[in-house]
Design an enzyme around this catalytic site. Structure first.
Site: not given
Length: 263
Positions: A10, A12
């Protein structure tokens, strides 16, 4: 273990700092992965336009997974693989539901690039890339929990799903980060004739299934988020491993990957 490995991450709050969007603390681990020719595959709710810009900064030339598993873009292919629903259909459905039921929410297609910048904290140029959506819509829900349950059921009737991210709810087709990850794992196995060790890193609820599906799932500490309910004991019983970092964002990312590389 790391000879044939794939790293899915991922962005953020995981590889990128949740507030500054910097990946600087993860540079040592990224450099080690590059030296060992271990692919790092960005798997995010961001758009292809956003992720391609970040991949350029990271000097990555690998496949990317965009919009929570809705789209896969291969570096050698002009056209992306779309696993989800068309963006126009999603926006039309949202507008119809809002008008019919007076739901209180707003999404990216309701906002200007400047408003997206103000809401997300992204620079205006980055906000414009975030608006170039193809198969999912992030939104802010302002209505009740009961209304959310009705809204979710109505989306399901239209073949759409609602997933909780770190900052937004995401409306998309019946796909997710895991399905897109498995698509690329299958491609790797076909090409290399070997099953890779799959490592997945994330910090939010929309990463939970991806982390749980990996051989080594790494939960990045999110001080402001809901703790992910992943059972280390269940993972161990299935021959998998769960690691929880004590540091947030790219610092935790770097520590966890360096630990695995040193093993």
């Amino acid at each position: 273990m790391m000879t044939h490995a794939l790293v899915f991450t991922d962005l953020d709050g995981t590889l990128l700092d949740h507030h500054s969007y910097s990946f600087a603390p993860a540079k040592p681990a990224l450099a080690q992965l590059h030296e060992r020719h271990i692919p790092v595959i960005l798997n995010s709710s961001k758009t292809i336009a956003e992720i391609e810009a970040i991949a350029g900064e990271l000097s990555l030339d690998t496949a990317i997974i965009a919009e929570n598993g809705s789209i896969i873009q291969q570096p050698s292919h002009a056209a992306p693989v779309i696993l989800g629903k068309d963006y126009d259909f999603i926006c039309q459905t949202l507008d119809e539901l809002k008008q019919a039921h007076d739901y209180l929410f707003a999404g990216f297609h309701d906002w200007t690039d400047q408003e997206i910048s103000d809401i997300t904290g992204l620079p205006l140029e980055s906000a414009a890339r975030a608006a170039k959506r193809q198969a999912s819509e992030p939104l802010i829900w302002k209505d009740t929990k009961e209304a959310l349950e009705r809204f979710t059921a109505q989306l399901n009737e239209k073949g759409l799903t609602l997933k909780r991210g770190g900052r937004f709810w995401h409306v998309m087709g019946d796909t997710d980060k895991v399905k897109a990850m498995q698509y690329l794992i299958n491609e790797y196995q076909t090409t290399h004739q070997i099953k890779p060790t799959v490592i997945a890193l994330g910090d939010g609820p929309n990463d939970q299934e991806m982390i749980s599906a990996a051989d080594i799932g790494i939960v990045i500490l999110n001080p402001d988020g809901t703790p992910l309910a992943i059972s280390e004991q269940s993972a161990k019983a299935e021959g998998r491993r769960i690691i929880r970092t004590k540091e947030p964002g790219p610092l935790g990312w770097n520590t966890a990957i360096m630990m695995l590389l040193q093993e």
